[in-house]
Write an enzyme that holds these catalytic residues in place. Structure first.
Site, PDB file in Angstrom:
ATOM      1  CB  THR A 112      -0.905  -0.006   1.258  1.00  0.00           C
ATOM      2  OG1 THR A 112      -1.700  -1.187   1.215  1.00  0.00           O
ATOM      3  CG2 THR A 112      -1.795   1.219   1.342  1.00  0.00           C
ATOM      4  CG  ASP A 134       2.861 -10.136   7.813  1.00  0.00           C
ATOM      5  OD1 ASP A 134       2.175 -10.952   8.438  1.00  0.00           O
ATOM      6  OD2 ASP A 134       2.744  -9.943   6.579  1.00  0.00           O
ATOM      7  CG  MET A 176      -0.624 -15.855   8.522  1.00  0.00           C
ATOM      8  SD  MET A 176      -1.969 -14.682   8.227  1.00  0.00           S
ATOM      9  CE  MET A 176      -3.013 -15.640   7.146  1.00  0.00           C
ATOM     10  CD  GLU A 229       2.605 -16.648   5.862  1.00  0.00           C
ATOM     11  OE1 GLU A 229       1.556 -17.278   5.690  1.00  0.00           O
ATOM     12  OE2 GLU A 229       2.684 -15.412   5.696  1.00  0.00           O
TER      13      GLU A 229
HETATM   14  O1  F6P Z   1       0.441  -9.662   5.287  1.00  0.00           O
HETATM   15  C1  F6P Z   1      -0.504 -10.191   6.132  1.00  0.00           C
HETATM   16  C2  F6P Z   1      -0.777 -11.630   5.815  1.00  0.00           C
HETATM   17  O2  F6P Z   1      -1.726 -12.096   6.721  1.00  0.00           O
HETATM   18  C3  F6P Z   1       0.453 -12.523   5.747  1.00  0.00           C
HETATM   19  O3  F6P Z   1       0.924 -12.871   7.017  1.00  0.00           O
HETATM   20  C4  F6P Z   1      -0.049 -13.660   4.902  1.00  0.00           C
HETATM   21  O4  F6P Z   1       0.988 -14.296   4.190  1.00  0.00           O
HETATM   22  C5  F6P Z   1      -0.968 -12.979   3.933  1.00  0.00           C
HETATM   23  O5  F6P Z   1      -1.354 -11.764   4.507  1.00  0.00           O
HETATM   24  C6  F6P Z   1      -2.175 -13.789   3.561  1.00  0.00           C
HETATM   25  O6  F6P Z   1      -3.009 -13.011   2.777  1.00  0.00           O
HETATM   26  P1  F6P Z   1      -4.367 -13.446   2.066  1.00  0.00           P
HETATM   27  O7  F6P Z   1      -4.765 -14.773   2.599  1.00  0.00           O
HETATM   28  O8  F6P Z   1      -5.321 -12.362   2.394  1.00  0.00           O
HETATM   29  O9  F6P Z   1      -4.027 -13.489   0.616  1.00  0.00           O
END
Ligand code: F6P
Length: 355
Positions: A112, A134, A176, A229
């Site tokens: 963003t 994050d 995450m 992750e």
């Molecule tokens: O950036 C935030 C976050 O939750 C990350 O930790 C994760 O990899 C990602 O977004 C997942 O995003 P979405 O499932 O909305 O595509």
């Protein structure tokens, strides 16, 4: 003055607290009007907007999500149109001027804020607010949302502990964080995990297995592993899910299963894995995140009122300061191997699977 506001990227606890603080500060302190753009930058391209009143923000402080909606793929510089992917940023400029927007407050993470910088280069006045569970955005010591995510992940570690102990199992929790290990490091430390695997420290399953065997020799018949992750096995790539849409960011995930299956084979103890997923993002923000988000919202309006531009409101120590958007975007926050928390974790016997 008229302020525009949008929330971009993945949602995050505390977004509504920012929106509320922006509207209340704008109205009470300055008599400014606030226009909310819906679904992130999509609202600025498609002209989906509404004036935000005090009534609109009443009661939203503890609510998760964002009353404005968000989107993590609608980038005006690479926008999906029926004719293909195009730069439609001029439409954003047109729509902002149609609404008489003097400043655009962009609440979001690195993606963003990078788009906000692109708009700033085209003459839009922008103030960024750092959001992400994050905690990986530069320029600020902490983003809002992280504290809530780490609390949810810590509770998950606590809950896995009791079942791991009862069944003498290895329990792997995938959290995450994308390319940063902050959630795993903090939740692992707060929850007393035995092994923490993060993107910044590559690991081997053999080293992780050695740590579990060492515990077994001390009479501990269960182990807790927290894996980010984005964590990588030495010499291997991150685990990703298949995403067909080219405008969508790549989606991480799957390492938890690989770790659980690998450790079960190497150690001979039964293993299970849990992917905590969007539970870390949904729901009500912690008190810390509500306060930080409110301070950020207030500071963003103050910055606009002073005529600041291309800045990010940031937490520096205990204080809220302004940094340049460029500094924030160019310097993503990562866990360095000499981070104090890494040292503390090692000192109390937590393995990072690297030795
Ligand atoms: O950036 C935030 C976050 O939750 C990350 O930790 C994760 O990899 C990602 O977004 C997942 O995003 P979405 O499932 O909305 O595509």
């Amino acid at each position: 003055m008229r302020l525009g506001i949008l929330t971009g990227g993945g949602d995050c606890p505390g977004l509504n607290a920012v929106i509320r603080a922006v509207v209340k500060t704008a109205v009470f302190q300055y008599g400014f009007e606030v226009v909310g753009f819906l679904d992130g930058f999509k609202g600025t391209v498609e002209d989906m907007a509404k004036t935000l009143t005090l009534e609109d923000v009443s009661g939203i402080l503890p609510r998760g999500g964002t009353i404005l909606g968000t989107s993590n793929r609608d980038n005006p510089f690479k926008y999906k149109t029926p004719e293909g992917i195009k730069d439609v940023s001029d439409k954003v400029l047109e729509n902002l001027s149609r609404h008489g927007i003097d400043f655009l407050i962009t609440v979001g993470g690195d993606g963003t804020q990078a788009i906000a910088m692109g708009l700033a280069r085209k003459g839009v006045k922008v103030i960024g607010v750092p959001k992400t569970i994050d905690n990986d955005l530069g320029g600020t010591d902490q983003t809002f949302g992280f504290d809530t995510a780490r609390a949810v992940a810590t509770e998950a570690v606590d809950r896995l502990h009791t079942t791991a102990e009862s069944h003498h199992r290895i329990m792997v929790l995938e959290v995450m964080g994308r390319d940063a290990g902050w959630i795993a490091l903090h939740a692992g430390l707060a929850g007393g995990a035995d092994i923490i695997l993060i993107p910044e420290i590559s690991f081997t399953l053999e080293n992780a297995a050695k740590a579990i065997e060492k515990r077994e020799r001390m009479g501990k018949r269960f182990s807790i592993v927290v894996v980010a992750e984005g964590a990588k096995i030495e010499g291997k790539k991150v685990y990703m899910m298949k995403v067909d849409d080219p405008t969508q960011p790549m989606r991480l995930g799957g390492v938890g299963r690989v770790v659980a299956e690998g450790l079960q084979k190497l150690v001979g103890l039964e293993a299970r894995y849990t992917i905590l997923g969007h539970l870390q993002r949904g729901g009500s923000p912690t008190a810390f995140d509500r306060i930080l988000a409110t301070r950020f919202g207030y500071a963003a309006v103050e910055a606009a009122a002073r005529g600041e531009n291309e800045k990010l409101v940031a937490l520096k120590g205990q204080e809220i300061k302004l940094v340049s958007l460029k500094e924030a975007v160019d310097n993503p926050r990562r866990v360095t191997p000499d981070n104090e928390l890494v040292k503390v974790a090692r000192a109390v016997g937590i393995s990072f699977g690297d030795q």
